[in-house]
Design an enzyme around this catalytic site. Structure first.
Site, mmCIF file in Angstrom:
data_model
loop_
_atom_site.group_PDB
_atom_site.id
_atom_site.type_symbol
_atom_site.label_atom_id
_atom_site.label_comp_id
_atom_site.label_asym_id
_atom_site.label_seq_id
_atom_site.Cartn_x
_atom_site.Cartn_y
_atom_site.Cartn_z
ATOM 1 N N GLU A 1 0.880 -1.176 0.000
ATOM 2 C CA GLU A 1 0.000 0.000 0.000
ATOM 3 C C GLU A 1 0.908 1.213 0.000
ATOM 4 O O GLU A 1 1.534 1.517 1.017
ATOM 5 C CB GLU A 1 -0.891 -0.002 1.232
ATOM 6 C CG GLU A 1 -1.815 -1.195 1.235
ATOM 7 C CD GLU A 1 -3.086 -0.954 2.040
ATOM 8 O OE1 GLU A 1 -4.034 -1.705 1.822
ATOM 9 O OE2 GLU A 1 -3.122 -0.031 2.870
ATOM 10 N N CYS B 1 -2.254 9.196 3.022
ATOM 11 C CA CYS B 1 -1.980 8.631 1.692
ATOM 12 C C CYS B 1 -3.028 9.131 0.710
ATOM 13 O O CYS B 1 -2.766 9.260 -0.477
ATOM 14 C CB CYS B 1 -1.971 7.122 1.754
ATOM 15 S SG CYS B 1 -3.415 6.436 2.532
HETATM 16 P P1 NAD Z 1 8.569 4.543 4.326
HETATM 17 O O1 NAD Z 1 8.567 3.843 3.012
HETATM 18 O O2 NAD Z 1 9.682 5.465 4.622
HETATM 19 O O3 NAD Z 1 8.590 3.471 5.527
HETATM 20 C C1 NAD Z 1 7.570 2.495 5.674
HETATM 21 C C2 NAD Z 1 8.091 1.357 6.532
HETATM 22 O O4 NAD Z 1 9.121 0.660 5.846
HETATM 23 C C3 NAD Z 1 8.707 1.803 7.862
HETATM 24 O O5 NAD Z 1 8.301 0.904 8.859
HETATM 25 C C4 NAD Z 1 10.186 1.701 7.601
HETATM 26 O O6 NAD Z 1 10.960 1.504 8.760
HETATM 27 C C5 NAD Z 1 10.254 0.499 6.698
HETATM 28 N N1 NAD Z 1 11.446 0.382 5.829
HETATM 29 C C6 NAD Z 1 12.213 1.391 5.339
HETATM 30 N N2 NAD Z 1 13.190 0.869 4.531
HETATM 31 C C7 NAD Z 1 12.999 -0.464 4.516
HETATM 32 C C8 NAD Z 1 13.675 -1.547 3.859
HETATM 33 N N3 NAD Z 1 14.715 -1.341 3.061
HETATM 34 N N4 NAD Z 1 13.195 -2.799 4.038
HETATM 35 C C9 NAD Z 1 12.120 -3.024 4.824
HETATM 36 N N5 NAD Z 1 11.452 -2.046 5.481
HETATM 37 C C10 NAD Z 1 11.894 -0.782 5.328
HETATM 38 O O7 NAD Z 1 7.167 5.262 4.442
HETATM 39 P P2 NAD Z 1 6.609 6.183 5.621
HETATM 40 O O8 NAD Z 1 7.338 7.487 5.602
HETATM 41 O O9 NAD Z 1 6.554 5.429 6.888
HETATM 42 O O10 NAD Z 1 5.090 6.412 5.157
HETATM 43 C C11 NAD Z 1 4.705 7.395 4.250
HETATM 44 C C12 NAD Z 1 4.348 6.771 2.927
HETATM 45 O O11 NAD Z 1 3.370 5.766 3.109
HETATM 46 C C13 NAD Z 1 3.703 7.769 1.972
HETATM 47 O O12 NAD Z 1 4.222 7.569 0.669
HETATM 48 C C14 NAD Z 1 2.214 7.414 2.026
HETATM 49 O O13 NAD Z 1 1.487 7.786 0.905
HETATM 50 C C15 NAD Z 1 2.285 5.929 2.200
HETATM 51 N N6 NAD Z 1 1.046 5.407 2.778
HETATM 52 C C16 NAD Z 1 0.205 4.681 1.982
HETATM 53 C C17 NAD Z 1 -1.000 4.200 2.479
HETATM 54 C C18 NAD Z 1 -1.952 3.411 1.621
HETATM 55 O O14 NAD Z 1 -2.928 2.925 2.149
HETATM 56 N N7 NAD Z 1 -1.735 3.279 0.325
HETATM 57 C C19 NAD Z 1 -1.336 4.450 3.811
HETATM 58 C C20 NAD Z 1 -0.461 5.195 4.594
HETATM 59 C C21 NAD Z 1 0.729 5.665 4.072
#
Ligand code: NAD
Length: 456
Positions: free
Chosen positions: A228, A262
């Site tokens: 997502e 999001c």
């Molecule tokens: P992010 O991608 O920075 O991090 C998400 C998660 O991934 C965190 O728990 C992080 O620690 C982990 N992570 C980071 N690098 C990783 C790796 N290499 N391997 C495994 N895990 C890793 O995102 P964020 O800043 O936490 O969230 C914001 C983003 O999420 C925005 O782009 C937003 O649009 C999206 N979002 C989407 C939805 C949806 O329903 N589509 C809902 C909420 C947020």
């Protein structure tokens, strides 16, 4: 790992981070515990989630305050998130038995041959989550996953760790075994280490950039994967709307949660006939938003959770200005210790500008003038994302025609920034793959098993 308050940069807490060894041990514990959990009757598993619902209600104010302290969300919006979670839990409690029941899909006339489907849990799943709505995006995964009989290795975002630990404590108090829901604490390194375990499913919420890596790692292991991801969610305002009502609804859709949803409205297209009147009403709304201490009851715009996002927003404004956009209000970082950005409205924008193409994830919006519905649809679809899109018009036929041409997981008529537990939540293109919520979002945590039965 230090937990910082985004409003002040003060240290709120320090927590121990997981390393490769502890993550491997946690995986093994979950692997052993999962079959025992799957053998617990569904009604008992639902009972535990019912108790969990009660714990959330009892702890409401503590949970809301913790969330506000660690992510900078205005306190009223933290309470709203918790309240919304209760509605989602109610949906899962009322629909899971139906979604998970065994189905007889065929029987021949003589009763010799029968075909059935059962919904088996996937096994051990990794749930890697985001910080912007930790109760929503986490709950959409771990609640139906637990109900369906899976063990969950839950990695909260490093920006919402305390909330993740609260969730674990409340689940344990509700009767979920400690090896069936296991928090994994840390940032990217911990997430990557978790993906090296042979889990059966990976359910990720986060950015496209990280999603790409997570998808590749899960694909290598042949684990089921759901992503997502982000959005650049557009709304088109037709020439027949009530301008004030549309402006108020869309200003809320763009700036609620300080623009860090999001499905925040990230681009607005306005019919040229009403463009100027709409912009005037919209800017008045935005100037009325109160920015300030997230714990203050009257605050509407809080701090940005991630400090690096300040630079992303600053660059988007500079890029738009350089290419001819006008800033009508805001436009800069607020000089302070915390992560603050002024609520910003840009006009005279176009698709050469980053602010109309790349996810902003902050309190900033571009408003673009369009000549007609066809042009609006072309701009709406000019994106790699496809999470949500909306149209404002009193005319249902016009709305239907426009929305049926739009390529996105959800479409909105006279509303925006809305999620319902009854409807599937999914994205197209860079917004991801897979579904949460609705009955699809319950069955997704299972494997359909096909039973071919012939009486001897
Ligand atoms: P992010 O991608 O920075 O991090 C998400 C998660 O991934 C965190 O728990 C992080 O620690 C982990 N992570 C980071 N690098 C990783 C790796 N290499 N391997 C495994 N895990 C890793 O995102 P964020 O800043 O936490 O969230 C914001 C983003 O999420 C925005 O782009 C937003 O649009 C999206 N979002 C989407 C939805 C949806 O329903 N589509 C809902 C909420 C947020």
């Amino acid at each position: 790992m230090k937990i910082l308050n985004p409003a002040t940069q003060a240290v709120v807490a320090e927590v121990a981070e997981d390393g490769a060894t502890s993550i491997r041990n946690k995986y093994q514990r979950a692997r052993e515990a999962q079959p025992l959990w799957a053998a617990v009757p569904l009604e008992k598993r639902l009972d535990a989630i019912r108790v969990f619902r009660g714990r959330i209600t009892a702890m409401h104010e503590t949970l809301a305050k913790t969330l506000t302290l660690e992510v900078g969300k205005p306190i009223r919006q933290s309470r709203n998130e918790l309240q919304g979670l209760l509605g989602r839990i109610d949906f899962f409690l009322s629909e899971s038995a139906r979604a998970l029941r065994e189905e007889k899909v065929f029987a021949d006339r003589r009763g010799k041959i029968e075909e059935r489907i059962t919904h088996e849990p996937l096994g051990v799943i990794a749930n890697i989550s985001a910080w912007n709505y930790p109760y929503f995006v986490g709950g959409n995964v771990f609640i139906p996953a637990l109900i369906a009989g899976n063990a969950v290795l839950y990695k909260p975002s490093e920006y919402a760790t305390l909330t993740g630990l609260h969730i674990a404590a409340m689940l344990y108090e509700s009767g979920i075994p400690t090896d069936v829901f296991v928090p994994v604490i840390g940032a990217a390194k911990a997430g990557a280490a978790l993906l090296r375990q042979p889990v059966d499913g990976v359910f990720f919420t986060g950015s496209y950039a990280t999603g790409e890596k997570v998808g590749a790692a899960a694909g290598k292991r042949m684990a089921k994967v759901q992503l997502e991801l982000g959005g650049k969610d557009p709304v088109y305002v037709c020439d027949d709307v009530d301008v004030k009502t549309a402006a108020a609804g869309l200003a809320d859709g763009a700036f609620y949660n300080t623009g860090q949803s999001c499905c925040s409205v990230e681009r607005i297209y306005v019919h040229e006939k009403i463009h100027d009147a709409f912009v005037k009403a919209f800017v008045a709304e935005v100037r009325g938003f109160k920015r300030g201490d997230p714990l203050d009851e009257s605050t509407y715009i809080g701090a940005l959770t991630r400090r690096p996002q300040l630079d992303v927003l600053k660059k988007q404004v500079a890029d738009a200005r350089r290419k001819g956009a006008k800033v009508l209000t805001g436009g800069d970082i607020v000089k302070s210790k915390g992560n603050w950005f002024e609520p910003t409205v840009l006009v005279d924008v176009d698709h050469r500008m980053s602010v109309m193409k790349d996810e902003s994830f902050g309190p900033i919006i571009g408003i673009q003038k369009v000549a007609d519905d066809a042009e609006a649809v072309a701009f709406i679809n000019d994106t790699e994302y496809g999470l949500t899109a909306g149209v404002y018009t009193p005319d249902p036929k016009r709305a239907r025609k426009i929305l049926s041409q739009v390529r996105s997981g959800s479409v909105y008529w006279n509303c925006c920034d809305r999620v319902s537990p009854r409807l599937p939540w999914s994205g197209v293109g860079h917004s991801g793959i897979g579904v949460t919520l609705s009955t699809y979002g319950i069955q997704t945590f299972t494997r359909p098993k096909a039973w071919h039965l012939r009486r001897a």
